[in-house]
Design an enzyme around this catalytic site. Structure first.
Site, short mmCIF file in Angstrom:
data_model
loop_
_atom_site.label_atom_id
_atom_site.label_comp_id
_atom_site.label_asym_id
_atom_site.label_seq_id
_atom_site.Cartn_x
_atom_site.Cartn_y
_atom_site.Cartn_z
N TYR A 44 0.85 -1.20 0.00
CA TYR A 44 0.00 0.00 0.00
C TYR A 44 0.89 1.25 0.00
O TYR A 44 1.85 1.30 -0.76
CB TYR A 44 -0.98 -0.05 1.18
CG TYR A 44 -2.14 0.89 0.99
CD1 TYR A 44 -2.95 0.82 -0.14
CD2 TYR A 44 -2.42 1.86 1.93
CE1 TYR A 44 -3.99 1.70 -0.33
CE2 TYR A 44 -3.47 2.75 1.76
CZ TYR A 44 -4.25 2.67 0.61
OH TYR A 44 -5.29 3.55 0.42
N LYS A 99 -21.23 -19.92 -9.21
CA LYS A 99 -20.54 -19.88 -10.51
C LYS A 99 -19.07 -19.49 -10.30
O LYS A 99 -18.17 -20.03 -10.95
CB LYS A 99 -21.24 -18.86 -11.42
CG LYS A 99 -20.80 -18.91 -12.89
CD LYS A 99 -21.16 -20.24 -13.52
CE LYS A 99 -20.86 -20.28 -15.01
NZ LYS A 99 -21.93 -19.73 -15.83
#
Length: 759
Positions: A44, A99
């Protein structure tokens, strides 16, 4: 669905499955180091600014500096969810998560599921376009027709990443591959056959268009919807249906089928009657793709016409048209070349790759997965099986090449051999092995006696085994207490409960007592002791197995290993040629499965005993459809300085002499045996550069401590111990084994019983 499965109980189990912690079916996990302050400063602020600036200069470098290239969005507005219809965006989330799970387990593709509460097609399109930069590809799902056609077409035109509405094209691609092969078996030319398509939704339209691309003549197609044949007399048709108006006098499905060569059903169950089927031409090709009930039942169709060539959408009949054969691998290939879309060339390449794979010799592992002795191209096998690991290489490579050849690949692959290796490395997933084993078990379930039947985990496992048809469980314990526990936990299954102390077992106790006394009368057991011991389930269970009253036995759970294995060894004979039995545990990690032996029985085996353990391990691992690569472990690599290393080296020497075809070597450290780069330092080794998956430890302490550390860490699943060397199948549960561990070990017990039945 298993005919034993109680719908109410299954619905409850489905809710419990989805409700269990952690919530959801997919999670986000860190993929980079993050332990130190430096790691976080790179991940970060301030380090993250550097790749941001690079991407600003060249957006394509997002594929190099982020996970975009392996991230697909599964997007729906919930307007056509499964067979549930328009249930809304939020209600569609479990399906979209499911899915995502399939993408991950079949092709190692990461997924964010996105449910958009918007039914206006244009607004929906703008939302998808707005989030598209996040993703390497987009899978549209469960969007109703005709909006689905418009949404997909516009997004394909306006986005430069792979995008596909799987409800349309997934079924089209798999059924097209099946059609090519079915017509070959029927001896028919796709350019001459007459086809009837029943259904005119998104999937039916997409399927028919793809068949035309393969050579089917538009004038030879009759399409029907819920109102009958789509012909010139019909009005108020959608633009998609207008494209398939037939010049025919036929009004009904029955009339349309007269003289037809092919029937493709994408409608609802039981609309194709035997009388209709009889009106079709010789060697009719029938695809009943409605779920859960095909347009005509497979068994009824075969009974009606012996010459029928049939596929369905169901796994319990031959030739399942299953979208999972296509979409994971199509996206895999498209992502890996950074394709700007999924075009017709790529879809046709997938069709041909799937069709050709069905004609290739079927690997033993696939036949093992489906408990079949033989599987070859023909009427009962013209579509590959979902558990065929070759799909990821065949289909992904074909799609990647088609993207390159059609000029839409942003990052062409230069070394396809290396790419194939990378694809195979992605697919060493543990749970696929479990699914394959359960599939084999279901094909010929056996009676499995479970000790400690009063425990919740054991009862819950028994319920799963029973309802899924994996095994015929027998519960061993105090009958009234077991019944009370079943009532307490809401477990309703019709299975035998065997209580060694009940009056119902009087005759069995007498029979078993005689057996035990005869077996142990010269080992310090008299008739009185035998009479007392047969009332104990630790003895009663093995005696059930000895007398053929069960096919396999699972013991343990609440007692230590040595306590429960002692009665077994007193009652069950060893296999011919086996001097000492041994045990193995299966360790399922995130990516691969490993096998550890001996983990529970032989404290300090000699070199000769290690040879026996290695050979038994090889045979056991092969029964799971895995090629064993055996490392004989020590804390040295091929140096033989310590007594342990000398013992392992001696065992290896014997193994190489007695079993030259075995893939085994040592002595070697486990981390070296698991790393191809480390193995490369020892080119003389029979392991070569491919890591080991089966580990023979120098003594019980090292094996036992190793696998229990892994189990305790919680990021692996341990199955076993699997007992090797007995004439009949007995396996031992871990102390406080989880429900999944019990189900998985019971599955192994079924496979063990099946193997012995064949022998």
């Amino acid at each position: 669905m298993n005919n034993k499965r109680d719908e109410k109980a299954f619905n409850k189990a489905a809710l419990q499955y989805h409700q269990a912690e952690p919530k959801g079916k997919i999670v986000v996990v860190p993929s980079k180091p993050h332990a130190s302050a430096r790691d976080l400063s790179l991940a970060y602020s301030p380090g993250v600014a550097i790749p941001c600036l690079e991407i600003e200069k060249d957006p394509k470098t997002a594929y190099e500096y982020t996970g975009k290239g392996n991230l697909v969005a599964v997007i729906s507005n919930g307007t056509a969810v499964l067979g549930l219809g328009d249930i809304g965006a939020e209600a569609s989330k479990p399906v979209m998560e499911g899915k995502g799970l399939l993408f991950k387990i079949f092709a190692d593709i990461n997924v964010f599921d996105i449910e958009i509460d918007e039914k206006d097609p244009d607004k929906f399109i703008e939302i998808v376009k707005g989030i598209a930069p996040t993703f390497g590809g987009i899978n549209l799902e469960d969007i109703k027709a005709p909006e689905a056609f418009y949404i997909e077409q516009r997004l394909k035109e306006e986005l430069d990443i792979p995008l596909m509405h799987d409800d349309q094209h997934g079924t089209a691609i798999i059924s097209a591959a099946a059609l090519l092969n079915a017509l070959e078996i029927a001896g028919k030319d796709i350019g001459k056959v007459k086809m009837v398509v029943n259904g005119a939704g998104a999937a039916a339209i997409a399927c028919t268009k793809l068949y035309i691309a393969l050579g089917l003549k538009r004038e030879n197609i009759i399409m029907c919807d819920s109102k009958g044949v789509i012909n010139e007399k019909r009005t108020n048709l959608t633009p998609e249906k207008v494209e398939f108006i037939s010049t025919t006098s036929a009004q009904t499905l029955e009339e349309a089928l007269i003289g037809a060569d092919v029937f493709v059903g994408l409608s609802k169950g039981d609309v194709l009657s035997p009388e209709m089927l009889l009106k079709m031409n010789e060697n009719p090709v029938v695809f009943g793709l409605a779920n859960p009930d095909p347009e005509i039942n497979y068994d009824l169709a075969v009974k009606t016409r012996k010459d029928v060539i049939m596929a369905t959408g169901r796994s319990d009949f031959p030739n399942q048209v299953n979208n999972v054969l296509g979409f994971p691998y199509i996206f895999r290939g498209a992502l890996d070349v950074q394709a700007s879309g999924i075009n017709e060339e790529m879809k046709l390449a997938a069709v041909k790759a799937i069709a050709e794979l069905a004609k290739e010799p079927v690997p033993e592992m696939v036949m093992l997965a489906y408990n079949l002795k033989n599987l070859s191209f023909g009427r009962e096998y013209f579509i590959p099986k979902p558990f065929d690991n070759r799909l990821i290489t065949k289909v992904s490579i074909a799609v990647a090449k088609a993207a390159m050849e059609s000029g839409i690949a942003g990052k062409p692959i230069t070394d396809f051999e290396q790419y194939e290796t990378q694809l195979l490395d992605r697919m060493g997933r543990d749970q696929k092995l479990i699914r394959m084993m359960q599939n084999r078990a279901k094909a010929n379930p056996k009676r499995i006696t479970l000790g400690n039947a009063e425990e919740y985990n054991v009862l819950k496992a028994a319920q799963i085994l029973y309802e899924e048809g994996i095994a015929h469980p027998i519960l061993l314990g105090e009958k009234e207490f077991v019944k009370a526990q079943m009532q307490k936990y809401g477990i309703e299954i019709d299975v035998p409960i065997i209580d060694p102390n009940s009056d119902e077992m009087n005759d069995k106790r007498v029979e078993y007592r005689e057996t035990l006394w005869k077996l142990r009368q010269r080992k310090g057991i008299n008739e009185y002791i035998a009479k007392r011991l047969v009332r104990q389930r630790d003895y009663f269970g093995p005696l059930m197995l000895k007398h053929g009253d069960t096919d396999a036995l699972l013991i343990g759970y609440s007692k230590n290993y040595r306590t429960v294995i002692k009665p077994v060894m007193e009652i069950i004979e060893k296999e011919q040629g086996v001097e000492k039995i041994a045990s193995m545990v299966m360790v399922l990690s995130d990516k691969k499965q490993y096998f550890f032996a001996d983990a529970s029985i032989q404290p300090n085996p000699s070199a000769e005993e290690l040879v026996s353990i290695a050979k038994m391990s090889e045979l056991t691992v092969k029964t799971f459809g895995v090629q064993p690569r055996i490392a004989m472990l020590s804390y040295e690599n091929f140096s033989g300085n310590s007594e342990i290393s000398k013992k392992m080296a001696k065992a290896v020497k014997i193994l190489h002499e007695k079993y030259p075809k075995m893939i085994v070597d040592g002595e070697v450290q486990p981390d070296f045996a698991m790393n191809e780069d480390h193995l490369a330092d020892y080119p003389f080794s029979k392991l070569g550069k491919k890591p080991a998956n089966t580990f023979i430890f120098p003594n019980l302490e090292s094996a036992n401590i190793s696998y229990k550390i892994l189990r305790g860490m919680g990021n692996t699943e341990v199955i076993g111990p699997i007992v090797m060397g007995l004439k009949q199948p007995v396996h031992v549960l871990q102390m406080r084994a989880s429900v999944d561990e019990i189900v998985n070990l019971a599955t192994i017990a079924v496979l063990d019983a099946q193997k012995r039945e064949k022998q």
